[in-house]
Enzyme design. Structure first.
Site: not given
Ligand SMILES: *Cc1c(COP(=O)(O)O)cnc(C)c1O
Length: 355
Positions: A36, A131
């Site tokens: 993302k 969250r």
């Molecule tokens: C963005 C996200 C991640 C990745 O997190 P990083 O800190 O960039 O490795 C993993 N799981 C979910 C649900 C996310 O939204």
């Protein structure tokens, strides 16, 4: 061309991917790369695939669909709890999705049956980051039989997320919640949950320390591969390139100026009251890059001695005293995660692939 460039250095990305996927494999953990942060740009996806990563995740269906159209055999997990309106696309395009709301799960289940499929889901558990996710055993006991009654979905895994909204660090205790919930669900309702999925990047620490609870077998990471950094844990990852993503911006003005603004001070363009340290008269470069393009606080100049001192919507100010900069030069900056995220979604920034 004066437009700022977001440069992706694919060789460094391949090396980061190779290192981290080998590390996770050595701990019998599957690495799922979260795309993302750079809008699932396919050059990045190809680069990390060359480094051995073959599982992907994204929060946006638009990104998943575009990536899979460009590279058809990708496996993708949707990692934002979807809205019921997305059901048709989720079932058609996502190989699995995270869920937490029974109303949506029912819609997904009906849609999957309509498409003649069974859609694999991971139930999100909230272990304290506050969250998304089912919170506590009572909520888990409530939703379990409701999921069991949805024949179009198969509960294949449980997921949790830390280090995001709540800045909660991963621990043996909060990761252990996945194992306990799995045992409860498999034991009492006969689910066959196999995947326990943790994220994000900050969870690598438990794998390194050898303290990740047995059974947690999937790690969702974006930042580690992209930036070689763990922001939540406040550290760089050994052996990873921290500058695989760089921003290049052109110097459009170069002048000597005092470092403290002159006149009575109100608030800046964002309504803040910044502090302006007095460093005397300095050579200051104005770059064609601003808050509309990037999260400037996540930029680190690659030119030795240069210091980012501030930004407005369209200008980045850099102290370049004794750096040998000339007007029209391009300055380069290492990008932290938020800088990549904003730059990748700005229509003003050109994406550029460097082998
Ligand atoms: C963005 C996200 C991640 C990745 O997190 P990083 O800190 O960039 O490795 C993993 N799981 C979910 C649900 C996310 O939204």
């Amino acid at each position: 061309m004066y437009a700022p460039r977001l440069e992706v250095h694919t060789r460094m990305l391949t090396e980061n991917a190779r290192r981290l996927s080998a590390f996770c494999a050595s701990r019998r953990t599957e690495l799922v790369f979260v795309t993302k942060g750079f809008c699932a740009q396919t050059d990045v996806i190809r680069a990390v695939r060359a480094g051995g990563i073959d599982r992907f995740a994204d929060s946006r269906m638009e990104n998943i669909m575009a990536a899979k159209r460009a590279v058809p055999d990708l496996w993708y997990l949707l990692i934002r709890v979807p809205a019921a309106e997305e059901a048709e696309e989720v079932v058609r395009w996502a190989d699995a999705s995270v869920q937490s709301q029974i109303e949506t799960i029912r819609v997904i289940s009906d849609e999957a049956l309509r498409q003649g499929r069974v859609h694999p889901i991971l139930l999100m558990l909230d272990v304290g980051d506050l969250r998304e996710g089912v919170f506590g055993e009572e909520q888990l006991r409530e939703i379990a039989p409701q999921i069991k009654a949805c024949p179009g979905v198969e509960l294949v895994g449980l997921g949790t997320n830390v280090g995001c909204y709540g800045s909660v660090l991963p621990s043996v205790e909060n990761m252990g919640a996945l194992v306990r919930a799995r045992d409860l669900l498999n034991g009492e309702w006969g689910f066959q949950i196999r995947t326990l999925s943790a994220g994000g990047t900050c969870c690598l620490k438990l794998l390194e320390d050898g303290t990740m609870p047995e059974g947690v077998n999937q790690l969702r990471v974006g930042e580690a591969v992209m930036c070689g950094e763990d922001t939540t844990g406040h550290r760089f990852l050994e052996g990873c390139h921290p500058d695989a993503f760089q921003i290049a911006a052109q110097v459009v003005e170069l002048r000597r100026k005092p470092s403290v603004p002159i006149g009575e001070l109100g608030r800046d363009g964002s309504g803040e009251r910044p502090v302006y340290p007095d460093r005397g008269v300095r050579l200051r470069a104005v770059c064609a890059l601003g808050k509309q393009d990037v999260d400037w606080g996540a930029l680190t100049p690659l030119l030795p001695g240069a210091v980012v001192i501030g930004a407005s919507s369209d200008h980045l100010l850099v102290d370049v005293e004794d750096c040998g900069v000339r007007p029209g030069d391009w300055l380069r900056f290492r990008c932290g995660y938020m800088a990549i995220l904003h730059a990748a979604t700005s229509p003003y920034v050109k994406f550029s692939v460097i082998p």
